[in-house]
Design a protein around this motif. Sequence first.
Motif, PDB file in Angstrom:
ATOM      1  N   THR A 177      16.515  -2.388  15.971  1.00 38.63           N
ATOM      2  CA  THR A 177      17.267  -3.181  15.000  1.00 38.63           C
ATOM      3  C   THR A 177      17.760  -4.470  15.642  1.00 38.63           C
ATOM      4  O   THR A 177      17.656  -5.546  15.050  1.00 38.63           O
ATOM      5  CB  THR A 177      18.462  -2.375  14.457  1.00 38.63           C
ATOM      6  OG1 THR A 177      17.987  -1.133  13.938  1.00 38.63           O
ATOM      7  CG2 THR A 177      19.194  -3.139  13.381  1.00 38.63           C
ATOM      8  N   ALA A 178      18.291  -4.352  16.866  1.00 38.01           N
ATOM      9  CA  ALA A 178      18.793  -5.542  17.558  1.00 38.01           C
ATOM     10  C   ALA A 178      17.656  -6.543  17.787  1.00 38.01           C
ATOM     11  O   ALA A 178      17.828  -7.751  17.566  1.00 38.01           O
ATOM     12  CB  ALA A 178      19.429  -5.141  18.888  1.00 38.01           C
ATOM     13  N   ARG A 179      16.511  -6.056  18.212  1.00 37.42           N
ATOM     14  CA  ARG A 179      15.373  -6.956  18.479  1.00 37.42           C
ATOM     15  C   ARG A 179      14.878  -7.617  17.193  1.00 37.42           C
ATOM     16  O   ARG A 179      14.578  -8.803  17.168  1.00 37.42           O
ATOM     17  CB  ARG A 179      14.239  -6.168  19.148  1.00 37.42           C
ATOM     18  CG  ARG A 179      13.053  -6.988  19.487  1.00 37.42           C
ATOM     19  CD  ARG A 179      13.395  -8.072  20.523  1.00 37.42           C
ATOM     20  NE  ARG A 179      12.308  -9.008  20.621  1.00 37.42           N
ATOM     21  CZ  ARG A 179      12.404 -10.322  20.418  1.00 37.42           C
ATOM     22  NH1 ARG A 179      13.560 -10.858  20.142  1.00 37.42           N
ATOM     23  NH2 ARG A 179      11.354 -11.095  20.505  1.00 37.42           N
ATOM     24  N   LEU A 180      14.827  -6.851  16.113  1.00 33.94           N
ATOM     25  CA  LEU A 180      14.402  -7.398  14.838  1.00 33.94           C
ATOM     26  C   LEU A 180      15.376  -8.482  14.361  1.00 33.94           C
ATOM     27  O   LEU A 180      14.970  -9.550  13.916  1.00 33.94           O
ATOM     28  CB  LEU A 180      14.284  -6.286  13.799  1.00 33.94           C
ATOM     29  CG  LEU A 180      13.800  -6.696  12.414  1.00 33.94           C
ATOM     30  CD1 LEU A 180      12.408  -7.306  12.479  1.00 33.94           C
ATOM     31  CD2 LEU A 180      13.812  -5.488  11.482  1.00 33.94           C
ATOM     32  N   GLU A 181      16.675  -8.231  14.483  1.00 31.85           N
ATOM     33  CA  GLU A 181      17.685  -9.223  14.085  1.00 31.85           C
ATOM     34  C   GLU A 181      17.576 -10.481  14.936  1.00 31.85           C
ATOM     35  O   GLU A 181      17.666 -11.596  14.428  1.00 31.85           O
ATOM     36  CB  GLU A 181      19.088  -8.629  14.190  1.00 31.85           C
ATOM     37  CG  GLU A 181      19.387  -7.617  13.112  1.00 31.85           C
ATOM     38  CD  GLU A 181      20.736  -6.941  13.300  1.00 31.85           C
ATOM     39  OE1 GLU A 181      21.416  -7.189  14.331  1.00 31.85           O
ATOM     40  OE2 GLU A 181      21.120  -6.165  12.410  1.00 31.85           O
ATOM     41  N   GLU A 182      17.385 -10.298  16.244  1.00 31.18           N
ATOM     42  CA  GLU A 182      17.247 -11.459  17.136  1.00 31.18           C
ATOM     43  C   GLU A 182      16.013 -12.279  16.746  1.00 31.18           C
ATOM     44  O   GLU A 182      16.062 -13.510  16.704  1.00 31.18           O
ATOM     45  CB  GLU A 182      17.132 -11.008  18.589  1.00 31.18           C
ATOM     46  CG  GLU A 182      18.417 -10.450  19.162  1.00 31.18           C
ATOM     47  CD  GLU A 182      18.210  -9.709  20.491  1.00 31.18           C
ATOM     48  OE1 GLU A 182      17.070  -9.734  21.026  1.00 31.18           O
ATOM     49  OE2 GLU A 182      19.172  -9.109  20.967  1.00 31.18           O
ATOM     50  N   LEU A 183      14.938 -11.595  16.476  1.00 34.48           N
ATOM     51  CA  LEU A 183      13.698 -12.276  16.105  1.00 34.48           C
ATOM     52  C   LEU A 183      13.876 -13.070  14.818  1.00 34.48           C
ATOM     53  O   LEU A 183      13.539 -14.256  14.756  1.00 34.48           O
ATOM     54  CB  LEU A 183      12.563 -11.263  15.928  1.00 34.48           C
ATOM     55  CG  LEU A 183      11.250 -11.833  15.406  1.00 34.48           C
ATOM     56  CD1 LEU A 183      10.548 -12.618  16.504  1.00 34.48           C
ATOM     57  CD2 LEU A 183      10.363 -10.728  14.889  1.00 34.48           C
ATOM     58  N   ASP A 224       0.830  -1.210   0.000  1.00 29.46           N
ATOM     59  CA  ASP A 224       0.000   0.000   0.000  1.00 29.46           C
ATOM     60  C   ASP A 224       0.864   1.259   0.000  1.00 29.46           C
ATOM     61  O   ASP A 224       0.590   2.220   0.712  1.00 29.46           O
ATOM     62  CB  ASP A 224      -0.951   0.025   1.207  1.00 29.46           C
ATOM     63  CG  ASP A 224      -1.972  -1.097   1.167  1.00 29.46           C
ATOM     64  OD1 ASP A 224      -2.327  -1.519   0.048  1.00 29.46           O
ATOM     65  OD2 ASP A 224      -2.409  -1.537   2.238  1.00 29.46           O
ATOM     66  N   GLY A 225       1.940   1.226  -0.774  1.00 32.84           N
ATOM     67  CA  GLY A 225       2.823   2.381  -0.875  1.00 32.84           C
ATOM     68  C   GLY A 225       3.809   2.524   0.279  1.00 32.84           C
ATOM     69  O   GLY A 225       4.563   3.491   0.337  1.00 32.84           O
ATOM     70  N   ARG A 226       3.794   1.595   1.197  1.00 33.45           N
ATOM     71  CA  ARG A 226       4.713   1.651   2.353  1.00 33.45           C
ATOM     72  C   ARG A 226       5.859   0.672   2.151  1.00 33.45           C
ATOM     73  O   ARG A 226       5.696  -0.376   1.558  1.00 33.45           O
ATOM     74  CB  ARG A 226       3.969   1.269   3.636  1.00 33.45           C
ATOM     75  CG  ARG A 226       2.867   2.218   3.977  1.00 33.45           C
ATOM     76  CD  ARG A 226       2.255   1.825   5.304  1.00 33.45           C
ATOM     77  NE  ARG A 226       1.095   2.654   5.556  1.00 33.45           N
ATOM     78  CZ  ARG A 226       0.013   2.244   6.164  1.00 33.45           C
ATOM     79  NH1 ARG A 226      -0.074   1.016   6.608  1.00 33.45           N
ATOM     80  NH2 ARG A 226      -0.997   3.060   6.358  1.00 33.45           N
ATOM     81  N   ARG A 227       7.015   1.039   2.711  1.00 32.89           N
ATOM     82  CA  ARG A 227       8.179   0.155   2.674  1.00 32.89           C
ATOM     83  C   ARG A 227       8.069  -0.865   3.800  1.00 32.89           C
ATOM     84  O   ARG A 227       7.361  -0.657   4.772  1.00 32.89           O
ATOM     85  CB  ARG A 227       9.445   0.987   2.825  1.00 32.89           C
ATOM     86  CG  ARG A 227       9.616   1.908   1.640  1.00 32.89           C
ATOM     87  CD  ARG A 227      10.796   2.844   1.695  1.00 32.89           C
ATOM     88  NE  ARG A 227      11.885   2.404   2.484  1.00 32.89           N
ATOM     89  CZ  ARG A 227      12.522   3.171   3.376  1.00 32.89           C
ATOM     90  NH1 ARG A 227      12.140   4.419   3.559  1.00 32.89           N
ATOM     91  NH2 ARG A 227      13.537   2.724   4.058  1.00 32.89           N
ATOM     92  N   SER A 228       8.822  -1.947   3.683  1.00 35.41           N
ATOM     93  CA  SER A 228       8.788  -2.974   4.720  1.00 35.41           C
ATOM     94  C   SER A 228       9.458  -2.449   5.990  1.00 35.41           C
ATOM     95  O   SER A 228      10.324  -1.559   5.951  1.00 35.41           O
ATOM     96  CB  SER A 228       9.515  -4.238   4.255  1.00 35.41           C
ATOM     97  OG  SER A 228      10.911  -4.043   4.249  1.00 35.41           O
ATOM     98  N   LEU A 229       9.038  -2.996   7.120  1.00 39.20           N
ATOM     99  CA  LEU A 229       9.643  -2.596   8.397  1.00 39.20           C
ATOM    100  C   LEU A 229      11.115  -2.968   8.450  1.00 39.20           C
ATOM    101  O   LEU A 229      11.916  -2.261   9.066  1.00 39.20           O
ATOM    102  CB  LEU A 229       8.877  -3.243   9.556  1.00 39.20           C
ATOM    103  CG  LEU A 229       7.422  -2.786   9.706  1.00 39.20           C
ATOM    104  CD1 LEU A 229       6.738  -3.561  10.825  1.00 39.20           C
ATOM    105  CD2 LEU A 229       7.360  -1.294   9.965  1.00 39.20           C
ATOM    106  N   VAL A 230      11.493  -4.059   7.808  1.00 36.93           N
ATOM    107  CA  VAL A 230      12.908  -4.452   7.749  1.00 36.93           C
ATOM    108  C   VAL A 230      13.707  -3.370   7.020  1.00 36.93           C
ATOM    109  O   VAL A 230      14.776  -2.958   7.484  1.00 36.93           O
ATOM    110  CB  VAL A 230      13.061  -5.833   7.072  1.00 36.93           C
ATOM    111  CG1 VAL A 230      14.517  -6.151   6.789  1.00 36.93           C
ATOM    112  CG2 VAL A 230      12.437  -6.934   7.931  1.00 36.93           C
TER     113      VAL A 230
END
Length: 178
Positions: free
Chosen positions: A138-144, A85-91
């Motif tokens: 960023t750290a939490r996303l990488e860990e996940l 929907d025109g948005r970039r990914s959270l990553v």
Amino acid sequence: RRRMGALPSLLPFGKPREDLAAIEELINHANSAAERDWQSMKSLLEQVNSTRARLDGKLAKWQAQMEPACTRYAELRRALFAGGDGRRSLVDIAREVQGAANLAVDLGYAVPGCKDSCTGSSSSYTCSRPCRLKLWQTARLEELLADPEWRRRDDEAVRACSRPGMEELFVPPPTALA
């Protein structure tokens, strides 16, 4: 030239009429056994079709109950990895923000919200090199994303929400005997 009546006398066993009666009885027995087996198989096939219909009904009911949760999970998963929907990914956003934070630290600016990767402390620090450079998000996303348990659960959710569902149990209905 021999007559037809002479043929049974050439057979190596008993009297021709008794032999023919025994053969006829054997054929009738085989036919009766085949008919019983056929009826038994048709009955079993009806049971299989009935069981399958009940299973399909339950599966459809469960899928309908799961539909809202599956739709929401798919939306969140898409937002995380692909955007839409025109948005970039959270990553992608996390990568960009982390890059901007690293640049700001290198230029001497104070950037709040970093994790101390050297001590593993749960506090939030102003970012600095070498240990306090990774933003908490960023750290939490990488860990996940690196967690095998998260991958297992994600795979399980994707399988449970996929159509037609229950692929492991899928057996096409028998058609050869229908």
